[in-house]
Design a protein around this motif. Sequence first.
Motif, PDB file in Angstrom:
ATOM      1  N   TYR A 103     -31.504   0.657  81.708  1.00 39.99           N
ATOM      2  CA  TYR A 103     -30.687  -0.454  82.205  1.00 39.99           C
ATOM      3  C   TYR A 103     -29.472  -0.651  81.316  1.00 39.99           C
ATOM      4  O   TYR A 103     -29.584  -0.646  80.086  1.00 39.99           O
ATOM      5  CB  TYR A 103     -31.533  -1.729  82.215  1.00 39.99           C
ATOM      6  CG  TYR A 103     -30.755  -2.997  82.491  1.00 39.99           C
ATOM      7  CD1 TYR A 103     -30.085  -3.190  83.695  1.00 39.99           C
ATOM      8  CD2 TYR A 103     -30.692  -4.009  81.532  1.00 39.99           C
ATOM      9  CE1 TYR A 103     -29.377  -4.358  83.935  1.00 39.99           C
ATOM     10  CE2 TYR A 103     -29.994  -5.186  81.772  1.00 39.99           C
ATOM     11  CZ  TYR A 103     -29.337  -5.350  82.978  1.00 39.99           C
ATOM     12  OH  TYR A 103     -28.633  -6.499  83.213  1.00 39.99           O
ATOM     13  N   LEU A 104     -28.314  -0.823  81.947  1.00 42.53           N
ATOM     14  CA  LEU A 104     -27.085  -1.120  81.210  1.00 42.53           C
ATOM     15  C   LEU A 104     -26.789  -2.607  81.338  1.00 42.53           C
ATOM     16  O   LEU A 104     -26.428  -3.097  82.410  1.00 42.53           O
ATOM     17  CB  LEU A 104     -25.923  -0.299  81.771  1.00 42.53           C
ATOM     18  CG  LEU A 104     -24.557  -0.523  81.104  1.00 42.53           C
ATOM     19  CD1 LEU A 104     -24.596  -0.135  79.628  1.00 42.53           C
ATOM     20  CD2 LEU A 104     -23.478   0.263  81.836  1.00 42.53           C
ATOM     21  N   GLY A 105     -26.967  -3.329  80.237  1.00 43.05           N
ATOM     22  CA  GLY A 105     -26.743  -4.766  80.225  1.00 43.05           C
ATOM     23  C   GLY A 105     -25.530  -5.136  79.399  1.00 43.05           C
ATOM     24  O   GLY A 105     -24.664  -4.304  79.120  1.00 43.05           O
ATOM     25  N   GLY A 106     -25.456  -6.409  78.986  1.00 41.59           N
ATOM     26  CA  GLY A 106     -24.288  -6.907  78.268  1.00 41.59           C
ATOM     27  C   GLY A 106     -24.596  -7.302  76.845  1.00 41.59           C
ATOM     28  O   GLY A 106     -25.683  -7.804  76.539  1.00 41.59           O
ATOM     29  N   LEU A 107     -23.624  -7.074  75.959  1.00 44.34           N
ATOM     30  CA  LEU A 107     -23.733  -7.526  74.578  1.00 44.34           C
ATOM     31  C   LEU A 107     -23.704  -9.052  74.517  1.00 44.34           C
ATOM     32  O   LEU A 107     -23.231  -9.718  75.434  1.00 44.34           O
ATOM     33  CB  LEU A 107     -22.576  -6.971  73.749  1.00 44.34           C
ATOM     34  CG  LEU A 107     -22.737  -5.581  73.118  1.00 44.34           C
ATOM     35  CD1 LEU A 107     -21.442  -5.167  72.443  1.00 44.34           C
ATOM     36  CD2 LEU A 107     -23.875  -5.563  72.123  1.00 44.34           C
ATOM     37  N   GLY A 108     -24.160  -9.573  73.405  1.00 44.42           N
ATOM     38  CA  GLY A 108     -24.187 -11.024  73.225  1.00 44.42           C
ATOM     39  C   GLY A 108     -25.478 -11.409  72.524  1.00 44.42           C
ATOM     40  O   GLY A 108     -26.537 -10.846  72.812  1.00 44.42           O
ATOM     41  N   THR A 109     -25.387 -12.341  71.604  1.00 45.07           N
ATOM     42  CA  THR A 109     -26.549 -12.770  70.826  1.00 45.07           C
ATOM     43  C   THR A 109     -27.292 -13.876  71.558  1.00 45.07           C
ATOM     44  O   THR A 109     -26.689 -14.856  71.992  1.00 45.07           O
ATOM     45  CB  THR A 109     -26.104 -13.269  69.438  1.00 45.07           C
ATOM     46  OG1 THR A 109     -25.342 -12.237  68.799  1.00 45.07           O
ATOM     47  CG2 THR A 109     -27.306 -13.603  68.572  1.00 45.07           C
ATOM     48  N   ASP A 110     -28.609 -13.716  71.699  1.00 46.73           N
ATOM     49  CA  ASP A 110     -29.415 -14.690  72.437  1.00 46.73           C
ATOM     50  C   ASP A 110     -29.291 -16.105  71.874  1.00 46.73           C
ATOM     51  O   ASP A 110     -29.390 -17.083  72.604  1.00 46.73           O
ATOM     52  CB  ASP A 110     -30.886 -14.273  72.438  1.00 46.73           C
ATOM     53  CG  ASP A 110     -31.151 -13.107  73.381  1.00 46.73           C
ATOM     54  OD1 ASP A 110     -30.384 -12.948  74.346  1.00 46.73           O
ATOM     55  OD2 ASP A 110     -32.107 -12.359  73.144  1.00 46.73           O
ATOM     56  N   ARG A 111     -29.069 -16.214  70.574  1.00 43.64           N
ATOM     57  CA  ARG A 111     -29.000 -17.557  69.978  1.00 43.64           C
ATOM     58  C   ARG A 111     -27.687 -18.264  70.314  1.00 43.64           C
ATOM     59  O   ARG A 111     -27.556 -19.463  70.113  1.00 43.64           O
ATOM     60  CB  ARG A 111     -29.165 -17.473  68.458  1.00 43.64           C
ATOM     61  CG  ARG A 111     -28.060 -16.742  67.733  1.00 43.64           C
ATOM     62  CD  ARG A 111     -28.250 -16.819  66.224  1.00 43.64           C
ATOM     63  NE  ARG A 111     -27.232 -16.050  65.514  1.00 43.64           N
ATOM     64  CZ  ARG A 111     -27.363 -14.786  65.169  1.00 43.64           C
ATOM     65  NH1 ARG A 111     -28.475 -14.131  65.500  1.00 43.64           N
ATOM     66  NH2 ARG A 111     -26.395 -14.144  64.525  1.00 43.64           N
ATOM     67  N   ASP A 112     -26.700 -17.505  70.825  1.00 43.08           N
ATOM     68  CA  ASP A 112     -25.432 -18.111  71.227  1.00 43.08           C
ATOM     69  C   ASP A 112     -25.588 -18.802  72.576  1.00 43.08           C
ATOM     70  O   ASP A 112     -26.525 -18.547  73.327  1.00 43.08           O
ATOM     71  CB  ASP A 112     -24.330 -17.053  71.333  1.00 43.08           C
ATOM     72  CG  ASP A 112     -23.946 -16.479  69.979  1.00 43.08           C
ATOM     73  OD1 ASP A 112     -24.254 -17.121  68.959  1.00 43.08           O
ATOM     74  OD2 ASP A 112     -23.356 -15.381  69.950  1.00 43.08           O
ATOM     75  N   ASP A 113     -24.633 -19.674  72.879  1.00 43.02           N
ATOM     76  CA  ASP A 113     -24.570 -20.312  74.191  1.00 43.02           C
ATOM     77  C   ASP A 113     -23.916 -19.315  75.150  1.00 43.02           C
ATOM     78  O   ASP A 113     -22.711 -19.370  75.389  1.00 43.02           O
ATOM     79  CB  ASP A 113     -23.761 -21.607  74.107  1.00 43.02           C
ATOM     80  CG  ASP A 113     -23.682 -22.311  75.459  1.00 43.02           C
ATOM     81  OD1 ASP A 113     -24.521 -22.001  76.333  1.00 43.02           O
ATOM     82  OD2 ASP A 113     -22.773 -23.138  75.645  1.00 43.02           O
ATOM     83  N   LEU A 114     -24.722 -18.410  75.679  1.00 43.03           N
ATOM     84  CA  LEU A 114     -24.178 -17.339  76.508  1.00 43.03           C
ATOM     85  C   LEU A 114     -23.591 -17.888  77.806  1.00 43.03           C
ATOM     86  O   LEU A 114     -24.072 -18.882  78.353  1.00 43.03           O
ATOM     87  CB  LEU A 114     -25.271 -16.312  76.840  1.00 43.03           C
ATOM     88  CG  LEU A 114     -25.850 -15.515  75.663  1.00 43.03           C
ATOM     89  CD1 LEU A 114     -26.942 -14.573  76.160  1.00 43.03           C
ATOM     90  CD2 LEU A 114     -24.773 -14.731  74.939  1.00 43.03           C
ATOM     91  N   SER A 115     -22.571 -17.216  78.304  1.00 44.44           N
ATOM     92  CA  SER A 115     -21.983 -17.576  79.590  1.00 44.44           C
ATOM     93  C   SER A 115     -22.996 -17.318  80.695  1.00 44.44           C
ATOM     94  O   SER A 115     -23.956 -16.555  80.512  1.00 44.44           O
ATOM     95  CB  SER A 115     -20.730 -16.742  79.843  1.00 44.44           C
ATOM     96  OG  SER A 115     -21.077 -15.379  80.066  1.00 44.44           O
ATOM     97  N   PRO A 116     -22.827 -17.928  81.877  1.00 42.11           N
ATOM     98  CA  PRO A 116     -23.744 -17.663  82.990  1.00 42.11           C
ATOM     99  C   PRO A 116     -23.866 -16.185  83.313  1.00 42.11           C
ATOM    100  O   PRO A 116     -24.957 -15.699  83.630  1.00 42.11           O
ATOM    101  CB  PRO A 116     -23.116 -18.450  84.141  1.00 42.11           C
ATOM    102  CG  PRO A 116     -22.405 -19.584  83.474  1.00 42.11           C
ATOM    103  CD  PRO A 116     -21.852 -19.006  82.209  1.00 42.11           C
ATOM    104  N   HIS A 117     -22.761 -15.451  83.233  1.00 41.76           N
ATOM    105  CA  HIS A 117     -22.785 -14.017  83.524  1.00 41.76           C
ATOM    106  C   HIS A 117     -23.677 -13.275  82.531  1.00 41.76           C
ATOM    107  O   HIS A 117     -24.549 -12.477  82.925  1.00 41.76           O
ATOM    108  CB  HIS A 117     -21.357 -13.457  83.475  1.00 41.76           C
ATOM    109  CG  HIS A 117     -21.288 -11.972  83.502  1.00 41.76           C
ATOM    110  ND1 HIS A 117     -20.623 -11.238  82.552  1.00 41.76           N
ATOM    111  CD2 HIS A 117     -21.805 -11.066  84.364  1.00 41.76           C
ATOM    112  CE1 HIS A 117     -20.742  -9.955  82.827  1.00 41.76           C
ATOM    113  NE2 HIS A 117     -21.448  -9.832  83.920  1.00 41.76           N
ATOM    114  N   LEU A 118     -23.492 -13.526  81.234  1.00 45.02           N
ATOM    115  CA  LEU A 118     -24.297 -12.845  80.229  1.00 45.02           C
ATOM    116  C   LEU A 118     -25.753 -13.309  80.272  1.00 45.02           C
ATOM    117  O   LEU A 118     -26.669 -12.512  80.041  1.00 45.02           O
ATOM    118  CB  LEU A 118     -23.704 -13.062  78.837  1.00 45.02           C
ATOM    119  CG  LEU A 118     -22.387 -12.326  78.566  1.00 45.02           C
ATOM    120  CD1 LEU A 118     -21.847 -12.691  77.189  1.00 45.02           C
ATOM    121  CD2 LEU A 118     -22.566 -10.820  78.683  1.00 45.02           C
TER     122      LEU A 118
END
Length: 311
Positions: A103-118
């Motif tokens: 699966y190709l997903g998106g970068l971003g740290t789970d502890r951050d307030d991720l955008s709806p897309h992420l």
Amino acid sequence: MRVLVTGATGFVGSNLVDALVDTDHEVTVLTRDRDRYDGPDAVRVVEGNVLEPGSFDDALDVDAAFYLIHSMGAGGDYAERDRRAARNFSEAASAAGVERVIYLGGLGTDRDDLSPHLRSRREVERILGLGDYDLTVLRAAIIIGSGSISFQLIRQLAGRLPVMITPKWVHTECQPIAIRDVIGYLVGVLERPETAGETYEIGGPEVLTYAEILKTTRRHLGSKLRIIPVPVLTPRLSSWWIRFVTDVDPAVARPLIDGVKNSVVVTDTRIQDLIPRDRLSFEAAVAEALQGEPTSPATTKGRIGRLLRGQ
């Protein structure tokens, strides 16, 4: 190896199909409309829709599958559709005995307030992880190449506005990656059994701000770009004026722009040891994308082997 590619008509999927065919895998593609699929003759085409359980079972007689489906841009609640699609695929692939899913997903740290897309990308990752197969996840930021919606948005913003009044998100850091390197990593993890069940982060060789990304792209288009940050202009507000500057579908542009508040930078570099690559610089990736080759599916065939080796 017998390999299924879902999302085979998309930007990443179409490039991946060419690469898999070129490296002698037996490729099946899943498409909602067989008559509209215009890919290599060597692939097996199966018609089906992951939102309709039972309609795509014939495609699952494979050893491994790439899950590259994304509903953003189809209107309505894309996160709910992606949730149902991932659940349907996970259950069907498990029942069919598929050994691996990539699966190709998106970068971003789970502890951050991720955008709806992420958040949606991460939710799909979690749902796929419930299956009875080994899941390999690659997480990427902006993918640079001819046909990338993210790069199309960047190109049009940089090319049409000599002066940009932007929110402070222009200082957010991002680690873009060339499509040739994404394809190299996708094929690479398929061919390395030790990557089964692992999650990796992939990116190009440079960490850039969005201001630097826009200015570099503008320079390749032949002129300079002046950026004036305005703190009160939020990503949500800027996503509305972008519809007047670009012809990118607003249903796609808004979630992408909402996501620029999140820093998307590689923090886990293990994949660079497992699959060593001479990654393309952002400058070179932009130049290649603007030329429309070799990143477009029509021109990669016959050269993808060299791209995978980073040559």
